[in-house]
Design a protein around this motif. Structure first.
Motif, mmCIF file in Angstrom:
data_model
loop_
_atom_site.group_PDB
_atom_site.id
_atom_site.type_symbol
_atom_site.label_atom_id
_atom_site.label_comp_id
_atom_site.label_asym_id
_atom_site.label_seq_id
_atom_site.Cartn_x
_atom_site.Cartn_y
_atom_site.Cartn_z
ATOM 1 N N GLU A 185 32.742 -10.821 -3.712
ATOM 2 C CA GLU A 185 33.202 -10.018 -4.846
ATOM 3 C C GLU A 185 34.058 -8.857 -4.319
ATOM 4 O O GLU A 185 33.873 -8.414 -3.198
ATOM 5 C CB GLU A 185 31.999 -9.467 -5.621
ATOM 6 C CG GLU A 185 31.069 -10.542 -6.167
ATOM 7 C CD GLU A 185 31.678 -11.328 -7.302
ATOM 8 O OE1 GLU A 185 32.657 -10.847 -7.890
ATOM 9 O OE2 GLU A 185 31.194 -12.424 -7.584
ATOM 10 N N SER A 189 35.240 -13.326 -8.134
ATOM 11 C CA SER A 189 34.950 -13.354 -9.570
ATOM 12 C C SER A 189 36.206 -13.557 -10.416
ATOM 13 O O SER A 189 36.105 -13.944 -11.588
ATOM 14 C CB SER A 189 34.254 -12.059 -9.989
ATOM 15 O OG SER A 189 35.107 -10.944 -9.790
ATOM 16 N N LYS A 193 34.118 -16.648 -11.899
ATOM 17 C CA LYS A 193 33.135 -16.157 -12.861
ATOM 18 C C LYS A 193 33.184 -17.013 -14.116
ATOM 19 O O LYS A 193 34.247 -17.435 -14.567
ATOM 20 C CB LYS A 193 33.418 -14.699 -13.196
ATOM 21 C CG LYS A 193 32.303 -14.024 -13.963
ATOM 22 C CD LYS A 193 32.595 -12.536 -14.124
ATOM 23 C CE LYS A 193 31.459 -11.829 -14.846
ATOM 24 N NZ LYS A 193 31.734 -10.379 -15.007
ATOM 25 N N THR A 199 34.917 -21.189 -17.248
ATOM 26 C CA THR A 199 35.328 -20.200 -16.252
ATOM 27 C C THR A 199 36.293 -19.201 -16.856
ATOM 28 O O THR A 199 36.945 -19.474 -17.880
ATOM 29 C CB THR A 199 35.984 -20.892 -15.048
ATOM 30 O OG1 THR A 199 37.107 -21.666 -15.506
ATOM 31 C CG2 THR A 199 34.990 -21.812 -14.345
#
Length: 364
Positions: A185, A189, A193, A199
């Motif tokens: 991260e 992300s 994510k 997504t």
């Protein structure tokens, strides 16, 4: 001299004075039923019906794997980046300009982001800013070559893409840039994510589609852009800044393609020097199929999204139903040919009908 000589009541106009014409009645809208039939007609959303047919075919072809909610999620998740790249070509195509450098721009922004994150300590934000700045510079260069130097956009952006690819090869030595930092991260992300099985790149796709839809359909710039694409000479005579619009579309195209490159690098956790190459054909196929939908003859964002779903469903379905590696490329190529034939036929028919339409006779 008094009004009573011409009008004893004094309430009407004097003899010889011009009378005002009654106001024209407001235009009547077609009935709701007729508008609904027009909106749902095959000529307006034919790709939706083709998409439904494809779903039915693959549901019988691969009944155990295809007709599932997971397959629908896979179609969206695996084609979100493709949709971003396809939307990147919509603005220049609306102005009848080609940008064939988008695939190379996508690759370059991905490798720049990955290289900066791996080799420096400026963080993901600085790396993305540098990559997006590079994408904007590419758009400006394309604009100068195409608009200022008057080089054909097809040849100019192809040459620009070749130069970008040479720089990518020198920058990466032809190998992907990998590292643990790309899997951490906050960079991971950006593309990995998810929420509800979808997504975050799917959200990016929707945001860009809404933004392009608003600009093209609900702003003066969008109307001028379409006017530039349909007849640039006539638009220029009407005061439309055609050169400036074409320049800006090339910059916007590079910016969106750059975003797609960053998102893709985050998705796969590396910077690939060949990341954008597979997206060039599919993005133009989606854009041209989209031009046959909703706004026939006009490149538009929602038509492109519909085309992405159609192409993505076909590609995923072929992957689930057969192991032939050539099948998805064959499917995409055939869809592109059909879209070009349909789009060209509509535009040609509209032009012929306009030329053959007899002039209106003025009432005596």
């Amino acid at each position: 001299m008094s009004t009573t000589a011409a009008d004893p009541t004094g309430t009407g106009p004097s003899l010889g004075e011009p009378t005002e014409a009654p106001p024209a009645p407001p235009p009547t809208r077609p009935p709701l039923g007729r508008r609904a039939l027009t909106g749902l007609s095959f000529t307006n959303i034919g790709a939706v019906y083709v998409w439904i047919v494809i779903i039915v075919v693959f549901s019988f072809w691969a009944p155990d794997t295809f007709p599932t909610w997971q397959t629908f999620q896979q179609v969206l998740n695996s084609n979100a980046v493709t949709g971003l790249v396809a939307l990147s070509v919509v603005p220049p195509l609306a102005a009848r300009v080609f940008d064939l450098s988008i695939a190379y721009t996508m690759s370059l922004t991905g490798v720049i982001t990955a290289k900066v994150i791996i080799s420096t300590d400026i963080g993901a934000g600085g790396a993305i800013a540098l990559a997006m700045g590079t994408a904007l510079v590419i758009g400006v260069i394309n604009g100068i070559v195409v608009v200022t130097l008057r080089v054909d956009s097809f040849i100019a952006t192809l040459a620009t893409g070749s130069l970008i690819q040479a720089f990518i090869t020198m920058f990466t030595d032809g190998t992907s840039i990998t590292g643990v930092k790309l899997l951490r991260e906050p960079f991971a992300s950006i593309g990995q994510k998810s929420a509800g099985g979808f997504t975050i790149p799917v959200l990016y796709l929707l945001v860009v589609a809404v933004a392009l839809w608003f600009v093209l359909e609900h702003t003066a710039s969008g109307r001028r852009l379409y006017a530039t694409g349909f007849n640039s000479d006539a638009a220029r005579l009407q005061g439309v800044p055609t050169d400036r619009l074409r320049f800006l579309t090339l910059v916007a195209s590079s910016a969106i393609a750059g975003c797609a490159g960053v998102v893709f690098a985050s998705q796969i956790g590396s910077g690939s020097p060949e990341a954008g190459t597979p997206y060039l054909l599919s993005s133009y196929a989606a854009a041209f199929v989209g031009a046959t939908q909703l706004r026939a003859g006009r490149f538009n964002s929602w038509g492109t999204v519909i085309a992405i779903l159609l192409l993505g469903t076909g590609t995923v379905g072929l992957g689930l139903a057969t192991s032939a590696q050539w099948a998805p490329s064959l499917f995409t190529g055939l869809v592109l040919i059909v879209a070009l034939v349909v789009t060209g036929g509509r535009l040609g028919l509209r032009t012929r009908l306009t030329r053959r339409r007899p002039p209106r006779k003025e009432a005596a």
